[in-house]
Design a protein around this motif. Structure first.
Motif, PDB file in Angstrom:
ATOM      1  N   UNK A 108     -40.619   9.700 -23.979  1.00  0.00           N
ATOM      2  CA  UNK A 108     -39.628   8.624 -23.846  1.00  0.00           C
ATOM      3  C   UNK A 108     -39.006   8.532 -22.439  1.00  0.00           C
ATOM      4  N   UNK A 109     -38.537   9.638 -21.846  1.00  0.00           N
ATOM      5  CA  UNK A 109     -37.908   9.513 -20.518  1.00  0.00           C
ATOM      6  C   UNK A 109     -38.854   8.924 -19.477  1.00  0.00           C
ATOM      7  N   UNK A 110     -40.137   9.277 -19.613  1.00  0.00           N
ATOM      8  CA  UNK A 110     -41.129   8.767 -18.682  1.00  0.00           C
ATOM      9  C   UNK A 110     -41.304   7.262 -18.833  1.00  0.00           C
ATOM     10  N   UNK A 111     -41.400   6.839 -20.101  1.00  0.00           N
ATOM     11  CA  UNK A 111     -41.563   5.410 -20.372  1.00  0.00           C
ATOM     12  C   UNK A 111     -40.379   4.635 -19.816  1.00  0.00           C
ATOM     13  N   UNK A 112     -39.185   5.261 -19.895  1.00  0.00           N
ATOM     14  CA  UNK A 112     -37.977   4.581 -19.426  1.00  0.00           C
ATOM     15  C   UNK A 112     -37.986   4.379 -17.921  1.00  0.00           C
ATOM     16  N   UNK A 120     -39.404  -0.185 -23.245  1.00  0.00           N
ATOM     17  CA  UNK A 120     -39.676   1.245 -23.387  1.00  0.00           C
ATOM     18  C   UNK A 120     -39.342   1.706 -24.802  1.00  0.00           C
ATOM     19  N   UNK A 121     -38.207   1.232 -25.319  1.00  0.00           N
ATOM     20  CA  UNK A 121     -37.811   1.608 -26.677  1.00  0.00           C
ATOM     21  C   UNK A 121     -38.847   1.105 -27.675  1.00  0.00           C
ATOM     22  N   UNK A 127     -45.667   3.759 -30.494  1.00  0.00           N
ATOM     23  CA  UNK A 127     -46.514   4.955 -30.336  1.00  0.00           C
ATOM     24  C   UNK A 127     -46.397   5.864 -31.552  1.00  0.00           C
ATOM     25  N   UNK A 128     -45.162   6.047 -32.026  1.00  0.00           N
ATOM     26  CA  UNK A 128     -44.979   6.953 -33.154  1.00  0.00           C
ATOM     27  C   UNK A 128     -45.562   6.355 -34.430  1.00  0.00           C
ATOM     28  N   UNK A 129     -45.443   5.038 -34.578  1.00  0.00           N
ATOM     29  CA  UNK A 129     -45.756   4.434 -35.873  1.00  0.00           C
ATOM     30  C   UNK A 129     -47.213   4.033 -36.035  1.00  0.00           C
ATOM     31  N   UNK A 130     -47.937   3.793 -34.932  1.00  0.00           N
ATOM     32  CA  UNK A 130     -49.252   3.187 -35.136  1.00  0.00           C
ATOM     33  C   UNK A 130     -50.301   4.166 -35.647  1.00  0.00           C
ATOM     34  N   UNK A 131     -50.131   5.464 -35.353  1.00  0.00           N
ATOM     35  CA  UNK A 131     -51.197   6.385 -35.706  1.00  0.00           C
ATOM     36  C   UNK A 131     -51.439   6.522 -37.214  1.00  0.00           C
ATOM     37  N   UNK A 186     -41.310   4.281 -37.281  1.00  0.00           N
ATOM     38  CA  UNK A 186     -40.907   3.361 -36.213  1.00  0.00           C
ATOM     39  C   UNK A 186     -39.392   3.420 -36.024  1.00  0.00           C
ATOM     40  N   UNK A 187     -38.656   3.686 -37.104  1.00  0.00           N
ATOM     41  CA  UNK A 187     -37.206   3.885 -36.965  1.00  0.00           C
ATOM     42  C   UNK A 187     -36.936   5.141 -36.126  1.00  0.00           C
ATOM     43  N   UNK A 188     -37.688   6.207 -36.437  1.00  0.00           N
ATOM     44  CA  UNK A 188     -37.517   7.449 -35.672  1.00  0.00           C
ATOM     45  C   UNK A 188     -37.842   7.214 -34.189  1.00  0.00           C
ATOM     46  N   UNK A 189     -38.949   6.507 -33.939  1.00  0.00           N
ATOM     47  CA  UNK A 189     -39.332   6.227 -32.554  1.00  0.00           C
ATOM     48  C   UNK A 189     -38.261   5.449 -31.815  1.00  0.00           C
ATOM     49  N   UNK A 190     -37.713   4.430 -32.486  1.00  0.00           N
ATOM     50  CA  UNK A 190     -36.667   3.616 -31.864  1.00  0.00           C
ATOM     51  C   UNK A 190     -35.446   4.471 -31.551  1.00  0.00           C
ATOM     52  N   UNK A 191     -35.061   5.340 -32.502  1.00  0.00           N
ATOM     53  CA  UNK A 191     -33.872   6.170 -32.317  1.00  0.00           C
ATOM     54  C   UNK A 191     -34.069   7.161 -31.165  1.00  0.00           C
ATOM     55  N   UNK A 192     -35.250   7.786 -31.148  1.00  0.00           N
ATOM     56  CA  UNK A 192     -35.530   8.760 -30.082  1.00  0.00           C
ATOM     57  C   UNK A 192     -35.429   8.083 -28.718  1.00  0.00           C
ATOM     58  N   UNK A 193     -36.026   6.907 -28.602  1.00  0.00           N
ATOM     59  CA  UNK A 193     -36.012   6.221 -27.317  1.00  0.00           C
ATOM     60  C   UNK A 193     -34.597   5.790 -26.939  1.00  0.00           C
ATOM     61  N   UNK A 194     -33.828   5.376 -27.931  1.00  0.00           N
ATOM     62  CA  UNK A 194     -32.445   4.972 -27.635  1.00  0.00           C
ATOM     63  C   UNK A 194     -31.616   6.150 -27.160  1.00  0.00           C
ATOM     64  N   UNK A 195     -31.828   7.296 -27.799  1.00  0.00           N
ATOM     65  CA  UNK A 195     -31.093   8.498 -27.374  1.00  0.00           C
ATOM     66  C   UNK A 195     -31.454   8.833 -25.937  1.00  0.00           C
ATOM     67  N   UNK A 196     -32.778   8.781 -25.661  1.00  0.00           N
ATOM     68  CA  UNK A 196     -33.226   9.090 -24.303  1.00  0.00           C
ATOM     69  C   UNK A 196     -32.646   8.080 -23.313  1.00  0.00           C
ATOM     70  N   UNK A 197     -32.668   6.808 -23.700  1.00  0.00           N
ATOM     71  CA  UNK A 197     -32.134   5.759 -22.827  1.00  0.00           C
ATOM     72  C   UNK A 197     -30.625   5.891 -22.709  1.00  0.00           C
TER      73      UNK A 197
END
Lengths: 260, 256
Positions: A108-112, A120-121, A127-131, A186-197
């Protein structure tokens, strides 16, 4: 009491007992609210800050939903492409796995750095949800009854007909299972990215509210935001389960009610 | 009943060797006349299913020549697998319609054909039922209706009733014979049951195991329609004994 009543009733009773114990412990031990707020205070905060939290919830849910849609379409499309072109699968599958096993918190920090913050979010959520969608759909597409494939061969069905009339319907149960996992992820991914952001000083989603409240020692609001996040996760799970049930109820063993 | 002047399937010195090296068929010869009911009888692993798949064009012969209606395009051959092989997400009508749908057949005409095929196998009241709601026998009937919906010249059946209980199997045997007499299609029926093959067929091809070859051809000249009286007649028992003996010789690898 019927099985159904127990399944609904018992969790409610458990919840009531836990909330009661929580309340009593906070009161009896006189724990200050900046350490652990009581359930009453959390509820009061939820109501008092409702417009702020509601705004943030909408932001997070929008990103989750967009990430989920991208993951659903991207995962299914990639699974179909893998199924149709083996060389394509060989070339890309390892990288799909790598994308999945690399912890998203680290990415996440890299994407940001490289992407504008909302994008980025969204990318994190995707990324987390598609696999799981990709992996489950691939499994479903590859486990079609070989006699049915022979039957389609016998009637000289085209690749497109085999895909549309046989492989995709056959893969539907696994695809839906993948989507159910993807919703939560996808909720987890969004939350992780928001925390990082959030630590970078931007954002207005629920996860950002949690981080922000943490810095300000506004613990009741942290709890209120956390409660909303959990409720959102539960709601996503129920909606997707209901969709899956509707799609499979006539024919798939997993959705058929059995009389005893 | 058959018209032996017109051969519909002809296999000449057909061999089939799998990648594993297993020889399923070796110098296998088979001629089937139009309208005939022929059974391939042999123990499991004798290559009878391989022969059937080669006739259907689902598998290719390693050597020898194969002539049949398979080259004439889709819909000239109907195939019934050992399992009903239905699409669980589609109801009986949709399963039966599949061959027509794949050939982009005219909507109204295919609806009529589907209704007729379903009625022929006695499932008119179950057109909207899903496979999981049906008994094993009814699923197999659906599978037969699907094979018949294109009105194929040749119907190939690969141990279709092997997984059914005896009562259901007898019923389906009877109904299959009635259908065969009505429609006058050619049927090649693979089975490992002596009793089933004698009851159904005009001619039985007894095969040897590993590699699969024709061991003996036995005609069953009993007249049709055959029914329960035939099944319990001394004549039937006599045919069964003859065929049984041929089968044990074939399995022992002896000469006829």
């Amino acid at each position: 009491m019927s099985e159904r009543a127990l399944r609904i009733g018992l969790p409610v009773v458990t919840l009531a007992l836990v909330v009661l114990a929580w309340d009593q412990i906070v009161r009896l031990c006189a724990i200050p609210p900046y350490v652990l707020p009581g359930p009453g205070l959390v509820l009061a905060t939820l109501i008092a800050d409702s417009s702020l939290l509601w705004q943030s919830l909408l932001v997070t849910l929008t990103i989750t939903f967009e990430g989920f849609l991208l993951a659903a379409f991207g995962g299914v499309a990639l699974a179909i492409a893998f199924n149709q072109w083996r060389l394509f699968e060989y070339s890309l599958y390892p990288y799909a796995v790598i994308l999945q096993v690399t912890p998203i918190v680290a990415v996440a920090p890299l994407l940001l750095i490289y992407l504008p913050q909302p994008l980025a979010v969204l990318a994190c959520a995707w990324i987390v949800a598609f696999f799981p969608v990709l992996a489950n759909t691939t499994l479903g597409l590859n486990s079609v009854d070989h006699n049915l494939i022979a039957l389609f061969d016998l009637y000289k069905a085209s690749r497109w007909q085999v895909l549309w009339n046989l492989k995709l319907p056959a893969a539907l149960p696994q695809m839906l299972a993948g989507l159910r996992i993807a919703g939560g992820l996808s909720l987890i991914g969004a939350v992780v990215a928001e925390i990082a952001a959030g630590s970078a000083g931007a954002g207005s989603g629920l996860a950002y509210r949690i981080a922000e409240s943490g810095y300000r020692l506004n613990i009741p609001r942290m709890f209120a935001a956390l409660l909303l996040l959990s409720l959102a996760g539960v709601a996503i799970f129920f909606v997707l389960s209901a969709l899956s049930h509707l799609a499979l109820r006539r024919w798939h063993e997993s959705a058929v009610r059995r009389e005893r | 009943m058959s018209s032996p002047d017109k051969t519909i399937v002809s296999l000449r010195n057909v061999g089939k060797t799998f990648e594993s090296g297993t020889v399923a068929l070796d110098r296998f010869n088979l001629d089937v006349g139009s309208g005939e009911f022929v059974s391939l009888l042999g123990p499991s692993g004798c290559g009878k299913s391989s022969a059937l798949r080669i006739v259907a064009g689902l598998s290719t012969a390693s050597e020898g020549s194969v002539e049949g209606p398979g080259g004439a395009g889709a819909g000239h051959i109907g195939f019934v697998f050992q399992e009903p092989t239905l699409m669980p997400w589609a109801d009986v009508a949709a399963n039966v319609r599949l061959p027509l749908k794949l050939s982009d057949a005219d909507e109204a005409r295919s609806r009529a054909a589907v209704t007729q095929a379903i009625a022929r196998v006695g499932l008119a009241d179950f057109a909207r039922a899903y496979p999981r709601e049906l008994s094993g026998g009814m699923r197999m009937r659906t599978s037969i209706a699907r094979a018949l919906v294109t009105e194929p010249e040749l119907l190939l059946m690969d141990e279709p009733f092997a997984a059914l209980d005896e009562i259901t199997r007898f019923k389906l045997n009877n109904d299959l014979l009635v259908l065969w007499q009505q429609l006058r299609r050619t049927v090649i029926f693979v089975t490992h049951s002596v009793f089933e093959s004698v009851y159904l067929s005009q001619r039985i091809v007894v095969m040897t195991p590993r590699p699969g070859r024709v061991f003996a051809e036995i005609a069953i000249p009993a007249p049709y329609p055959r029914d329960e009286r035939f099944r319990t007649s001394p004549e039937y028992a006599g045919f069964c004994r003859t065929v049984s003996e041929a089968l044990s010789q074939a399995m022992a690898g002896g000469v006829p």
